[in-house]
Design a protein around this motif. Structure first.
Motif, PDB file in Angstrom:
ATOM      1  N   GLU A  17       0.023  -7.675  -6.587  1.00 56.06           N
ATOM      2  CA  GLU A  17      -0.195  -8.439  -5.358  1.00 56.06           C
ATOM      3  C   GLU A  17       1.008  -8.297  -4.420  1.00 56.06           C
ATOM      4  O   GLU A  17       0.854  -8.151  -3.209  1.00 56.06           O
ATOM      5  CB  GLU A  17      -0.445  -9.912  -5.680  1.00 56.06           C
ATOM      6  CG  GLU A  17      -1.837 -10.209  -6.209  1.00 56.06           C
ATOM      7  CD  GLU A  17      -2.101 -11.699  -6.288  1.00 56.06           C
ATOM      8  OE1 GLU A  17      -1.137 -12.492  -6.147  1.00 56.06           O
ATOM      9  OE2 GLU A  17      -3.270 -12.082  -6.483  1.00 56.06           O
TER      10      GLU A  17
ATOM     11  N   SER B 126       1.177  -6.792  -0.681  1.00 57.06           N
ATOM     12  CA  SER B 126       1.790  -7.549   0.419  1.00 57.06           C
ATOM     13  C   SER B 126       2.847  -6.701   1.125  1.00 57.06           C
ATOM     14  O   SER B 126       2.901  -6.656   2.361  1.00 57.06           O
ATOM     15  CB  SER B 126       2.415  -8.837  -0.121  1.00 57.06           C
ATOM     16  OG  SER B 126       3.108  -9.525   0.876  1.00 57.06           O
TER      17      SER B 126
ATOM     18  N   LYS C 168       1.364  -4.157   3.294  1.00 59.06           N
ATOM     19  CA  LYS C 168       0.460  -4.709   4.315  1.00 59.06           C
ATOM     20  C   LYS C 168      -0.969  -4.192   4.116  1.00 59.06           C
ATOM     21  O   LYS C 168      -1.696  -3.913   5.077  1.00 59.06           O
ATOM     22  CB  LYS C 168       0.953  -4.361   5.731  1.00 59.06           C
ATOM     23  CG  LYS C 168       2.374  -4.796   6.032  1.00 59.06           C
ATOM     24  CD  LYS C 168       2.543  -6.306   5.940  1.00 59.06           C
ATOM     25  CE  LYS C 168       3.958  -6.736   6.271  1.00 59.06           C
ATOM     26  NZ  LYS C 168       4.172  -8.198   6.093  1.00 59.06           N
TER      27      LYS C 168
ATOM     28  N   LYS D  79       0.609 -16.601   5.440  1.00 62.11           N
ATOM     29  CA  LYS D  79       0.754 -15.955   4.133  1.00 62.11           C
ATOM     30  C   LYS D  79       0.915 -14.449   4.279  1.00 62.11           C
ATOM     31  O   LYS D  79       0.308 -13.823   5.141  1.00 62.11           O
ATOM     32  CB  LYS D  79      -0.478 -16.242   3.273  1.00 62.11           C
ATOM     33  CG  LYS D  79      -0.662 -17.703   2.940  1.00 62.11           C
ATOM     34  CD  LYS D  79      -1.990 -17.948   2.275  1.00 62.11           C
ATOM     35  CE  LYS D  79      -2.114 -17.228   0.973  1.00 62.11           C
ATOM     36  NZ  LYS D  79      -3.406 -17.453   0.308  1.00 62.11           N
ATOM     37  N   ASP D  80       1.748 -13.868   3.422  1.00 65.79           N
ATOM     38  CA  ASP D  80       1.909 -12.413   3.418  1.00 65.79           C
ATOM     39  C   ASP D  80       0.694 -11.738   2.793  1.00 65.79           C
ATOM     40  O   ASP D  80       0.195 -10.741   3.290  1.00 65.79           O
ATOM     41  CB  ASP D  80       3.163 -12.034   2.628  1.00 65.79           C
ATOM     42  CG  ASP D  80       4.439 -12.430   3.348  1.00 65.79           C
ATOM     43  OD1 ASP D  80       5.436 -12.661   2.666  1.00 65.79           O
ATOM     44  OD2 ASP D  80       4.413 -12.495   4.583  1.00 65.79           O
ATOM     45  N   PHE D  81       0.221 -12.313   1.670  1.00 69.70           N
ATOM     46  CA  PHE D  81      -0.879 -11.702   0.937  1.00 69.70           C
ATOM     47  C   PHE D  81      -2.192 -12.346   1.380  1.00 69.70           C
ATOM     48  O   PHE D  81      -2.317 -13.561   1.363  1.00 69.70           O
ATOM     49  CB  PHE D  81      -0.664 -11.881  -0.564  1.00 69.70           C
ATOM     50  CG  PHE D  81      -1.726 -11.223  -1.405  1.00 69.70           C
ATOM     51  CD1 PHE D  81      -1.887  -9.852  -1.378  1.00 69.70           C
ATOM     52  CD2 PHE D  81      -2.552 -11.981  -2.210  1.00 69.70           C
ATOM     53  CE1 PHE D  81      -2.867  -9.235  -2.142  1.00 69.70           C
ATOM     54  CE2 PHE D  81      -3.531 -11.374  -2.987  1.00 69.70           C
ATOM     55  CZ  PHE D  81      -3.682  -9.999  -2.950  1.00 69.70           C
TER      56      PHE D  81
END
Length: 370
Positions: free
Chosen positions: A199, A203, A206, A279-281
């Motif tokens: 994950e 992230s 991207k 959130k990044d993910f």
């Protein structure tokens, strides 16, 4: 169960009419209906329902028996004394452990972890299992926060050392014929770390996965398959807790898959409400929006429907399960029930733990109603 459309209609009919009675019902029926509309009774953790029902039982003169009530109160209080002793020991362990890892970003949630374990199995014979499950829940929380915070290599190394020492401690508490169980838990925990890493890589890159890709990875990174195994590690019943049962859990049967789906979908619904666009993910909700070209509200409804379908899969799997696996299956169901409390009404009550204060106070501190 899945596909039972007549019962879908019956549920909708019952819910609509029960809601129309709000303000018209007498106590204790009013409180019981409100709870059932909030969390359906088959999904409600039994320890919490018992706590409420003890207070309501004397209000029903047709069913009331003073001896039964007195025995119920006594049983509740005796177990509470045991729970408080366990919580004291765990708090002392956690204080030393939390200071030793010194990860400032990590959530301090040992009481909430114990609540999770205690509501999963509250009986006296599960004391050792509760303690092990609580510690692993706390370790999982630390690892989750570590990956979310993009910790340094030094911090990851420190956490890994702490986790290894904890698992060595668990092994010391097992009988010689039980030690094989820990290999399943350690393997599942190691796999969880690998899922977190994947994950984190997505992230970093991207990468926007497809909805199916996201679900396949994120349900595994939720950790609920691992927790199902850990819940069994400390159970004393050697006749029921066998290597075959651990192999069954490791095979990811429908019951376990449905449980982890519920954990993932409820978590993502909550996280999108609280931290959307930060959130990044991406969450399952965001991936659904991207893939199907719908707005946020429509994606939330779709993901919530998937969680509902997973509960029905659990209902079917419980009926079909081999009797030799029934204890393991029930523990998985109990772990899943706690999710309904932790993610109640679209809230993340684990991260924002003040929302659990009332439940914790009632369960462990307040006197049983007289």
């Amino acid at each position: 169960m899945p596909g039972e459309e007549a019962l879908d209609d019956a549920i909708a009919f019952s819910r609509r009419h029960l809601r129309s009675m709000e303000g018209k019902l007498m106590s204790p029926m009013a409180e019981q209906v409100a709870r059932a509309l909030d969390i359906p009774l088959p999904r409600a953790p039994k320890r919490l329902e018992t706590m409420c029902y003890i207070a309501e039982y004397p209000k029903d003169p047709k069913a009331f028996d003073s001896t039964v009530l007195e025995l119920a109160r006594l049983d509740f209080e005796l177990l509470r004394f045991l729970h408080l002793r366990e919580l004291k020991d765990l708090s002392l362990w956690w204080r030393e452990f939390y200071r030793s890892v010194n990860l400032s970003y990590a959530r301090d949630r040992i009481v909430e972890c114990y609540l999770w374990a205690c509501v999963t199995f509250h009986e006296e014979e599960y004391s050792r299992a509760r303690i092990i499950l609580t510690k692993v829940l706390a370790l999982t929380s630390l690892m989750d926060d570590t990956y979310d915070a993009h910790a340094t290599i030094e911090e990851c190394h420190k956490l890994n050392e702490a986790i290894q020492s904890s698992f060595a401690e668990f092994e010391d508490n097992l009988e010689p014929h039980e030690k094989y169980r820990l290999s399943y838990a350690k393997s599942a925990f190691k796999q969880l770390s690998e899922y977190y890493h994947r994950e984190a890589q997505w992230s970093s890159d991207k990468y926007m996965p497809s909805f199916a890709e996201h679900v396949e990875l994120s349900i595994m990174s939720s950790g609920y398959q691992m927790l199902g195994m850990v819940a069994l590690v400390g159970v004393h019943d050697g006749a029921t807790v066998t290597m075959e049962v651990f192999e069954w859990l490791a095979s990811f049967p429908d019951l376990v898959r449905a449980s982890v789906e519920i954990g993932r979908f409820l978590n993502d619904i909550v996280s999108d409400k609280v931290r959307r666009n930060q959130k990044d993910f991406p969450s399952t909700v965001e991936c659904y929006m991207e893939e199907h070209g719908v707005d946020w509200e429509a994606a939330m409804v779709a993901v919530a429907a998937l969680a509902e379908h997973a509960w029905r899969t659990i209902n079917r799997a419980r009926i079909e399960v081999d009797p030799a696996r029934l204890l393991a299956a029930q523990l998985v169901v109990n772990l899943t029930r706690v999710l309904e409390v932790m993610y109640h009404c679209g809230q993340d009550r684990y991260t924002f733990a003040a929302d659990l204060k009332g439940i914790i106070t009632n369960l462990f501190l307040d006197p049983v109603p007289m």
